[in-house]
Design a protein around this motif. Structure first.
Motif, PDB file in Angstrom:
ATOM      1  N   ARG A 150       0.807  -1.378   0.008  1.00  0.00           N
ATOM      2  CA  ARG A 150       0.149   0.289  -0.041  1.00  0.00           C
ATOM      3  C   ARG A 150       0.829   1.222   0.053  1.00  0.00           C
ATOM      4  O   ARG A 150       0.327   2.306  -0.682  1.00  0.00           O
ATOM      5  N   VAL A 151       2.024   1.258   0.674  1.00  0.00           N
ATOM      6  CA  VAL A 151       2.916   2.496   0.925  1.00  0.00           C
ATOM      7  C   VAL A 151       4.424   1.935   0.230  1.00  0.00           C
ATOM      8  O   VAL A 151       4.907   1.082   0.858  1.00  0.00           O
ATOM      9  N   MET A 152       4.618   2.551  -0.668  1.00  0.00           N
ATOM     10  CA  MET A 152       6.347   2.449  -1.126  1.00  0.00           C
ATOM     11  C   MET A 152       6.712   4.135  -1.090  1.00  0.00           C
ATOM     12  O   MET A 152       6.506   5.047  -1.816  1.00  0.00           O
ATOM     13  N   ASP A 153       7.921   4.186  -0.306  1.00  0.00           N
ATOM     14  CA  ASP A 153       8.717   5.428  -0.031  1.00  0.00           C
ATOM     15  C   ASP A 153       9.995   5.324  -0.268  1.00  0.00           C
ATOM     16  O   ASP A 153      10.759   4.685   0.746  1.00  0.00           O
ATOM     17  N   LEU A 154      10.522   5.723  -1.452  1.00  0.00           N
ATOM     18  CA  LEU A 154      11.899   5.729  -1.485  1.00  0.00           C
ATOM     19  C   LEU A 154      12.648   6.951  -1.836  1.00  0.00           C
ATOM     20  O   LEU A 154      13.663   7.212  -2.321  1.00  0.00           O
ATOM     21  N   SER A 155      12.159   7.894  -1.325  1.00  0.00           N
ATOM     22  CA  SER A 155      12.375   9.362  -1.365  1.00  0.00           C
ATOM     23  C   SER A 155      13.849   9.764  -0.802  1.00  0.00           C
ATOM     24  O   SER A 155      14.142   9.086   0.329  1.00  0.00           O
ATOM     25  N   PHE A 156      14.389  10.668  -1.278  1.00  0.00           N
ATOM     26  CA  PHE A 156      15.491  11.481  -0.718  1.00  0.00           C
ATOM     27  C   PHE A 156      16.671  10.179  -0.444  1.00  0.00           C
ATOM     28  O   PHE A 156      17.253   9.961   0.445  1.00  0.00           O
ATOM     29  N   ASN A 157      17.104   9.750  -1.544  1.00  0.00           N
ATOM     30  CA  ASN A 157      18.242   8.840  -1.959  1.00  0.00           C
ATOM     31  C   ASN A 157      18.823   9.399  -3.060  1.00  0.00           C
ATOM     32  O   ASN A 157      18.819  10.336  -3.356  1.00  0.00           O
ATOM     33  N   PHE A 158      19.644   8.515  -3.700  1.00  0.00           N
ATOM     34  CA  PHE A 158      20.606   8.929  -4.876  1.00  0.00           C
ATOM     35  C   PHE A 158      20.321   8.041  -6.094  1.00  0.00           C
ATOM     36  O   PHE A 158      21.040   7.576  -6.613  1.00  0.00           O
ATOM     37  N   LEU A 159      18.838   7.444  -6.183  1.00  0.00           N
ATOM     38  CA  LEU A 159      18.608   6.540  -7.227  1.00  0.00           C
ATOM     39  C   LEU A 159      18.717   7.433  -8.626  1.00  0.00           C
ATOM     40  O   LEU A 159      18.231   8.549  -8.550  1.00  0.00           O
ATOM     41  N   THR A 160      19.082   6.683  -9.614  1.00  0.00           N
ATOM     42  CA  THR A 160      19.334   7.038 -11.177  1.00  0.00           C
ATOM     43  C   THR A 160      18.506   6.679 -11.901  1.00  0.00           C
ATOM     44  O   THR A 160      18.518   7.215 -13.026  1.00  0.00           O
ATOM     45  N   GLY A 161      18.094   5.735 -11.815  1.00  0.00           N
ATOM     46  CA  GLY A 161      17.026   4.885 -12.754  1.00  0.00           C
ATOM     47  C   GLY A 161      16.589   3.806 -12.251  1.00  0.00           C
ATOM     48  O   GLY A 161      16.222   3.483 -11.106  1.00  0.00           O
ATOM     49  N   PHE A 162      16.172   2.737 -13.513  1.00  0.00           N
ATOM     50  CA  PHE A 162      15.578   1.361 -13.274  1.00  0.00           C
ATOM     51  C   PHE A 162      16.061   0.589 -13.999  1.00  0.00           C
ATOM     52  O   PHE A 162      16.371   0.566 -15.076  1.00  0.00           O
ATOM     53  N   ASP A 163      16.389  -0.520 -13.435  1.00  0.00           N
ATOM     54  CA  ASP A 163      16.824  -1.783 -14.058  1.00  0.00           C
ATOM     55  C   ASP A 163      15.561  -2.405 -14.728  1.00  0.00           C
ATOM     56  O   ASP A 163      14.417  -2.751 -14.376  1.00  0.00           O
ATOM     57  N   GLY A 164      15.823  -2.580 -15.977  1.00  0.00           N
ATOM     58  CA  GLY A 164      15.001  -3.561 -16.922  1.00  0.00           C
ATOM     59  C   GLY A 164      13.666  -2.667 -17.292  1.00  0.00           C
ATOM     60  O   GLY A 164      13.752  -1.474 -17.111  1.00  0.00           O
ATOM     61  N   GLN A 165      12.771  -3.222 -18.124  1.00  0.00           N
ATOM     62  CA  GLN A 165      11.611  -2.547 -18.416  1.00  0.00           C
ATOM     63  C   GLN A 165      10.711  -2.250 -17.153  1.00  0.00           C
ATOM     64  O   GLN A 165      10.263  -2.952 -16.554  1.00  0.00           O
ATOM     65  N   VAL A 166      10.516  -0.943 -17.023  1.00  0.00           N
ATOM     66  CA  VAL A 166       9.454  -0.571 -16.245  1.00  0.00           C
ATOM     67  C   VAL A 166       8.110  -0.887 -16.611  1.00  0.00           C
ATOM     68  O   VAL A 166       7.698  -0.315 -17.567  1.00  0.00           O
ATOM     69  N   PRO A 167       7.236  -1.495 -15.870  1.00  0.00           N
ATOM     70  CA  PRO A 167       5.943  -1.979 -16.168  1.00  0.00           C
ATOM     71  C   PRO A 167       5.078  -0.667 -16.333  1.00  0.00           C
ATOM     72  O   PRO A 167       5.315   0.261 -15.356  1.00  0.00           O
ATOM     73  N   ILE A 168       4.232  -0.630 -17.060  1.00  0.00           N
ATOM     74  CA  ILE A 168       3.186   0.480 -17.233  1.00  0.00           C
ATOM     75  C   ILE A 168       1.581  -0.292 -17.036  1.00  0.00           C
ATOM     76  O   ILE A 168       1.167  -1.022 -17.881  1.00  0.00           O
ATOM     77  N   PRO A 169       0.935  -0.029 -16.130  1.00  0.00           N
ATOM     78  CA  PRO A 169       1.277   0.707 -14.666  1.00  0.00           C
ATOM     79  C   PRO A 169       2.375  -0.151 -13.959  1.00  0.00           C
ATOM     80  O   PRO A 169       2.286  -1.095 -14.160  1.00  0.00           O
ATOM     81  N   LEU A 170       2.609   0.401 -12.880  1.00  0.00           N
ATOM     82  CA  LEU A 170       3.508  -0.332 -11.967  1.00  0.00           C
ATOM     83  C   LEU A 170       2.746  -1.525 -11.303  1.00  0.00           C
ATOM     84  O   LEU A 170       1.421  -1.181 -10.986  1.00  0.00           O
ATOM     85  N   ASP A 173       6.110   7.427  -3.460  1.00  0.00           N
ATOM     86  CA  ASP A 173       6.972   8.649  -3.105  1.00  0.00           C
ATOM     87  C   ASP A 173       8.424   8.384  -3.501  1.00  0.00           C
ATOM     88  O   ASP A 173       9.210   7.571  -2.831  1.00  0.00           O
ATOM     89  N   LEU A 174       8.865   8.800  -4.694  1.00  0.00           N
ATOM     90  CA  LEU A 174      10.224   8.620  -5.140  1.00  0.00           C
ATOM     91  C   LEU A 174      10.804  10.105  -5.500  1.00  0.00           C
ATOM     92  O   LEU A 174      11.718  10.193  -6.132  1.00  0.00           O
ATOM     93  N   SER A 175      10.603  11.077  -4.608  1.00  0.00           N
ATOM     94  CA  SER A 175      11.054  12.502  -4.731  1.00  0.00           C
ATOM     95  C   SER A 175      12.322  12.479  -4.310  1.00  0.00           C
ATOM     96  O   SER A 175      12.738  11.871  -3.516  1.00  0.00           O
ATOM     97  N   SER A 176      12.890  13.603  -4.887  1.00  0.00           N
ATOM     98  CA  SER A 176      14.379  14.194  -4.600  1.00  0.00           C
ATOM     99  C   SER A 176      15.279  12.891  -4.710  1.00  0.00           C
ATOM    100  O   SER A 176      15.954  12.643  -3.763  1.00  0.00           O
ATOM    101  N   ASN A 177      15.277  12.468  -5.827  1.00  0.00           N
ATOM    102  CA  ASN A 177      16.407  11.517  -6.397  1.00  0.00           C
ATOM    103  C   ASN A 177      17.015  12.124  -7.401  1.00  0.00           C
ATOM    104  O   ASN A 177      17.030  13.429  -7.797  1.00  0.00           O
TER     105      ASN A 177
END
Length: 749
Positions: free
Chosen positions: A294-314, A323-327
């Protein structure tokens, strides 16, 4: 014998009836036998009396109605009927005590009567103020506790080891206090614990994840926002750890994704925010807890991208918050599932167009895509967001084209920020359908339109910013229907508006009562989410604060939060002309007034003295005339004042705040004199000022200007007559005298 038998039977029936009545009375009348034990009611009253009630302006009874009902007088003498108290129906012992959010103020010490309530099974003292006291070791006496919540209660010190005596606990909440030291290793003896929450303390040291191996009931583990370093040993992470439903490891000094998450298939809550995780989000993350998360928060890290094909939608079909903000994420915008309520991905490096898929998020309440490099036009399907969307922030991207004409009535939008993009053309008038709108920022774009007066019909609009566009023409309000009834901040700066200053937009301020506004209230949107966490429900409250950029005190200032009582008008850098109306004095709650860089040509109105709360006044770069009113020295809160580059004259006022303003506040006015300028007022004093005061002067050198004028006229007549006579008798003298001088001047030229 028959009569004797009947008499015996009658006596038996009478006895049974009497016994039945006695039983009924015993069980139905609380006055005969109270459920509450005397020693426990006494302990509760002692506990109550050991605290004061520290509410803002409330009496004891209003501040905490729970303990206000605690008394031994009257019909409410049974402690089992007291608010916040629950007793066992069979034994009468107090088994639950809930005094959360009760404004209790004081310390819990070792001899507190609370520890006499040894039958307690649930204790909730959260959201009080225990004045940074420590948890006494006597808490270990409450060995029957299964639930203990001391969150947000101003407690300090170390977590007492005697807490580990509470082996029946299934919930331990210690969040948002001032606890210090490391987490006691003996916590592993709490085998029944389901929830361990130590969020937001000052706990330090290293915590090994393997220490929780034997706590098989542990479902929710929150170690976030301390000074802890989480050590994850891969040898114990495969099948030996508990199956968690909630993990919050925010600010736990992680440098990579924990691999044990691969085996967690029932997670509902996962936060790895505020760590030092670098690189790509691994592809296996798309496969964990697909149906439960229900909740996924990866904000405020140094993530640069995604491995593999990003599903649409997730792939998380029940996701509510992402929350993927401030990467440093690059690539196209990931699209969450339709169940998403809050999607934050600002402050990244995402590029490309916004996919039409985003409009499938029909439950979305908050959508923040700001500060990326998203380009192209907006999807025309924005109206499919329906009634749920409250906040839409697309600030600081490269979006272009027109704003879609798709805003329908009934929409709940309260904040819109489209600023710092490349939007063009006219504004869609359908924005006038957003009756719940409180703030809209369209600044720093390329809109080419007249003033959108139709915003004046929105009853809740507090902030309207259209700065730095191509808006033009006079500001005309066609009729009284458009009143801007709640407007507090208007920024029209850096456009091409002309005509008179439109201060009539703010005339409703005269009839509003602003006395009861709180300085601690901010323009924000508050939403509540309930997230199930196993057998517990976790209630989340999100405050989305409106932020704005405005020129104040001579600088571009960014307000991360805007107080509701703030009042500001910026009409600078336009083509407004004419006067500053005296009606400016009616806007008594104004804090900021900036009309610099226009063509205003009147005197500075005396009515400005009525703006008692004014902090910043910028009238520079106009054509203002006359003197600076001395009355402005009464503006005690004025921190910034600028009238430079006008046509002002006279003495600069002195005293109060005016003694703090520097040269640059007054430069470019050749007729101004006095401190802080170097111009001496005595040398610039105009003759008119002498004549005005001559009638009341007591000087011995007083003279009448009428005599001077008569004398001047008489001398002129006499001179003309004499000159005529001389010229007629000796014309050569005139030619030689004046002709030679004239020739000399021509030669030098």
């Amino acid at each position: 014998m028959e009569s004797s038998f009947l008499c015996i039977m009658f006596m038996r029936v009478l006895f049974l009836v009497s016994l039945f009545q006695l039983i009924v009375l015993t069980h139905s009348s609380p006055s005969i036998q109270s459920l509450c034990h005397v020693d426990e009611s006494s302990a509760l009253l002692q506990f109550k009396n050991s605290f004061s009630i520290k509410g803002s302006e409330s009496s004891d009874r209003l501040a905490c109605p729970k303990i206000a009902s605690w008394t031994l007088d009257g019909q409410n003498s049974d402690c089992c009927s007291w608010d916040g108290v629950i007793c066992d129906e069979d034994t009468g012992h107090v088994i639950e005590l809930d005094l959360s959010s009760c404004n209790l103020y004081g310390s819990i010490n070792s001899n507190s009567s609370l520890f006499h309530l040894v039958h307690l099974q649930r204790l909730n003292l959260a959201f009080n103020n225990f004045n940074y006291s420590q948890i006494p070791s006597q808490v270990g006496n409450l060995s029957r506790l299964t639930y203990l919540n001391l969150s947000s209660s101003m407690l300090s010190g170390e977590i007492p080891f005697t807490l580990m005596n509470l082996t029946k606990l299934t919930f331990l909440g210690l969040s948002s206090n001032n606890f210090q030291g490391p987490i006691p290793s003996s916590i592993v003896h709490l085998y029944n614990l389901e929830v361990l929450d130590v969020y937001n303390n000052n706990l330090n040291g290293t915590v090994e994840l393997c220490m929780f191996l034997n706590m098989k009931s542990l479902g929710m583990l929150d170690l976030s926002h301390n000074e802890l370093s989480l050590l994850i040993d891969e040898t114990c992470t495969n099948a030996t750890l508990p199956k968690f439903y909630g993990l919050d490891f925010a600010a736990c000094n992680l440098i990579e994704f924990p691999n044990f998450l691969k085996n967690q298939d029932g997670l509902q809550w996962l936060s790895l925010a505020y760590n030092n995780i670098t690189g790509h989000i691994p592809e296996w993350m798309w496969h964990i807890s697909k149906e439960s998360l229900r909740v996924m928060d990866l904000s405020f890290n140094f993530l640069t991208g995604f491995d593999g094909q990003v599903p649409i939608p997730l792939p998380w079909t029940n996701l509510a918050i992402l929350d993927l903000s401030s990467n440093q994420l690059e690539g196209s915008l990931p699209i969450p599932p339709s169940s998403t309520l809050r999607y934050n991905i600002p402050n990244n490096k995402l590029s490309g167009r916004i996919s039409q898929w985003i409009c499938n998020m029909t439950s979305i309440q908050m959508l923040d895509l700001s500060n990326n490099s998203l380009s192209g036009s907006l999807p025309q399907c924005l109206n499919k967001f329906g009634d749920s969307l409250l906040v839409l922030n697309l600030q600081k991207n490269k979006l272009e084209g027109s704003i879609p004409q798709t805003w329908a009535k009934g929409t709940q939008l309260r904040m819109i920020n489209f600023s710092e993009n490349k939007f063009q053309n006219r504004l869609p008038t359908s924005l006038a359908n957003l009756m719940m709108l409180e703030a809209i920022d369209l600044g720093v774009n390329q809109f080419n339109d007249s003033f959108p007066y139709w915003f004046g019909n929105l009853p809740n609009l507090m902030v309207l910013c259209i700065r730095s566009n191509k808006f033009n023409g006079p500001i005309v309000i066609p009729n009284a229907e458009y009143k801007f009834p709640n407007l507090r901040v208007l920024d029209l700066s850096n456009n091409s508006f002309s005509g008179k200053l439109p201060l009539e937009i703010f005339q409703n301020w005269k009839y509003r009562d602003f006395e009861n506004e709180s300085p601690l209230t901010y323009i924000h949107v508050k939403t509540n989410f309930t997230i199930p966490k196993g057998s517990w429900n976790y209630h989340l409250s999100y405050d989305y604060n409106y932020s704005m950029e405005i020129t104040n005190k001579g600088m571009n200032m960014v307000y991360q939060r805007v107080q509701e009582l703030f009042r500001g008008i910026d009409m600078s850098s336009n083509r407004f002309e004419g006067e500053i109306p005296e009606s400016i004095g009616d806007l008594k709650v104004l804090h900021l007034f900036n009309v610099s860089n226009n063509f205003l040509s009147s005197n500075i109105p005396f009515s400005l003295e009525n703006l008692a709360g004014l902090e910043s006044l910028d009238l520079s770069l106009n054509r203002l005339l006359g003197e600076i009113p001395q009355q402005l020295t009464q503006l005690n809160f004025l921190q910034y004042f600028n009238v430079s580059y006008n046509n002002l004259t006279g003495h600069i006022p002195s005293g109060q705040q005016f003694n703090t303003f520097q040269n640059n506040s007054f430069e470019g006015n050749s007729g101004l004199c006095g401190s802080p300028l170097t111009n001496n007022c005595d040398t610039l004093l105009p003759p008119a000022s002498i004549s005005e005061n001559s009638e009341d002067s007591d000087s011995p050198f007083e003279f009448d200007w009428k005599i001077v004028v008569i004398g001047y006229g008489f001398g002129t007549v006499v001179g003309v007559i004499i000159g005529h006579v001389v010229t007629a008798r000796n014309p050569d003298w005139l030619r030689k005298t004046f002709g030679m001088k004239q020739l000399g001047r021509r030669h030098r030229n």
